[in-house]
Design a protein around this motif. Structure first.
Motif, PDB file in Angstrom:
ATOM      1  N   SER A   1       1.035   5.798  -0.657  1.00  0.00           N
ATOM      2  CA  SER A   1       0.336   7.053  -0.873  1.00  0.00           C
ATOM      3  C   SER A   1       0.345   7.377  -2.367  1.00  0.00           C
ATOM      4  O   SER A   1       1.248   6.954  -3.097  1.00  0.00           O
TER       5      SER A   1
ATOM      6  N   ASP B   1      -6.299  11.324  -0.611  1.00  0.00           N
ATOM      7  CA  ASP B   1      -5.051  10.937   0.038  1.00  0.00           C
ATOM      8  C   ASP B   1      -5.031   9.453   0.395  1.00  0.00           C
ATOM      9  O   ASP B   1      -4.043   8.962   0.942  1.00  0.00           O
ATOM     10  N   ASP B   2      -6.122   8.733   0.114  1.00  0.00           N
ATOM     11  CA  ASP B   2      -6.212   7.302   0.435  1.00  0.00           C
ATOM     12  C   ASP B   2      -5.052   6.541  -0.208  1.00  0.00           C
ATOM     13  O   ASP B   2      -4.563   6.918  -1.273  1.00  0.00           O
ATOM     14  N   LEU B   3      -4.665   5.452   0.421  1.00  0.00           N
ATOM     15  CA  LEU B   3      -3.593   4.623  -0.109  1.00  0.00           C
ATOM     16  C   LEU B   3      -4.052   3.830  -1.329  1.00  0.00           C
ATOM     17  O   LEU B   3      -5.212   3.431  -1.421  1.00  0.00           O
TER      18      LEU B   3
ATOM     19  N   HIS C   1      -6.491   9.140  -8.002  1.00  0.00           N
ATOM     20  CA  HIS C   1      -6.499   9.699  -6.648  1.00  0.00           C
ATOM     21  C   HIS C   1      -6.173  11.184  -6.683  1.00  0.00           C
ATOM     22  O   HIS C   1      -6.823  11.988  -6.018  1.00  0.00           O
TER      23      HIS C   1
ATOM     24  N   SER D   1       0.867  -1.182   0.000  1.00  0.00           N
ATOM     25  CA  SER D   1       0.000   0.000   0.000  1.00  0.00           C
ATOM     26  C   SER D   1       0.895   1.221   0.000  1.00  0.00           C
ATOM     27  O   SER D   1       1.890   1.252   0.726  1.00  0.00           O
TER      28      SER D   1
ATOM     29  N   HIS E   1       6.178   6.502  -5.986  1.00  0.00           N
ATOM     30  CA  HIS E   1       5.998   5.170  -5.410  1.00  0.00           C
ATOM     31  C   HIS E   1       5.682   4.095  -6.453  1.00  0.00           C
ATOM     32  O   HIS E   1       5.760   2.904  -6.165  1.00  0.00           O
TER      33      HIS E   1
END
Length: 158
Positions: free
Chosen positions: A9, A60-62, A54, A7, A14
């Motif tokens: 951000s 901001d949810d993963l 997103h 998981s 990432h």
């Protein structure tokens, strides 16, 4: 092999980590060497799409990624954006069913869409061309989508 979960951000930086982890897990699961580049590209596109959605929705949810083997090596990438896009393609099918994303109407000129939204739509098109077994569906909870992709595993004697 148990499921590997990741998981992160919704930051583009990432996505690279998700690709690296995905290829390492695919190799260990037994995906053929010649398919690993496809796996890398597909995981990168699916994760980039989730990050773009997103960001375009201000979330901001993963972003969640799960990888597992069984009959096939399967990767699921889950976003929490309200978009409702759906794509279906099975390994034996030549046809791809691509349903519109209500949050990004096909009639909207690209110059009026946020850069992230355009990237998300293009990501689906690229995934449909890359992955033989692809399913993008709305989450049962109603908000978000799951991109599920799979690849065959090499078995001894194959």
């Amino acid at each position: 092999m148990p499921t590997v979960r990741l998981s992160f951000s919704p930051a583009p930086a990432h996505v690279r980590t998700a690709r690296l982890v995905g290829v390492a897990v695919a190799r260990r699961a037994g995906v053929a060497e010649e398919l690993l580049e496809e796996v890398r590209l597909a995981i990168g596109e699916a994760c980039s799409r989730a990050v773009a959605l997103h960001r375009s929705h201000g979330l901001d949810d993963l972003v969640d990624v799960a990888m597992a083997d069984g009959d096939r090596f399967t990767v699921r990438v889950v976003d929490r954006a309200a978009n409702g896009a759906m794509v279906t393609r099975a390994p034996q099918d030549d046809a791809v069913v691509l349903l519109s994303d209500p949050a990004l109407p096909l009639t909207t000129p690209p110059d009026l869409l946020a850069e992230e939204a355009v990237a998300a739509r293009m990501g689906l098109a690229l995934l449909a061309g890359l992955v033989d077994d692809l399913n993008v569906s709305e989450l049962s909870e109603g908000v978000g989508t799951e991109v599920r992709m799979s690849w065959p595993l090499e078995r001894p004697g194959d």
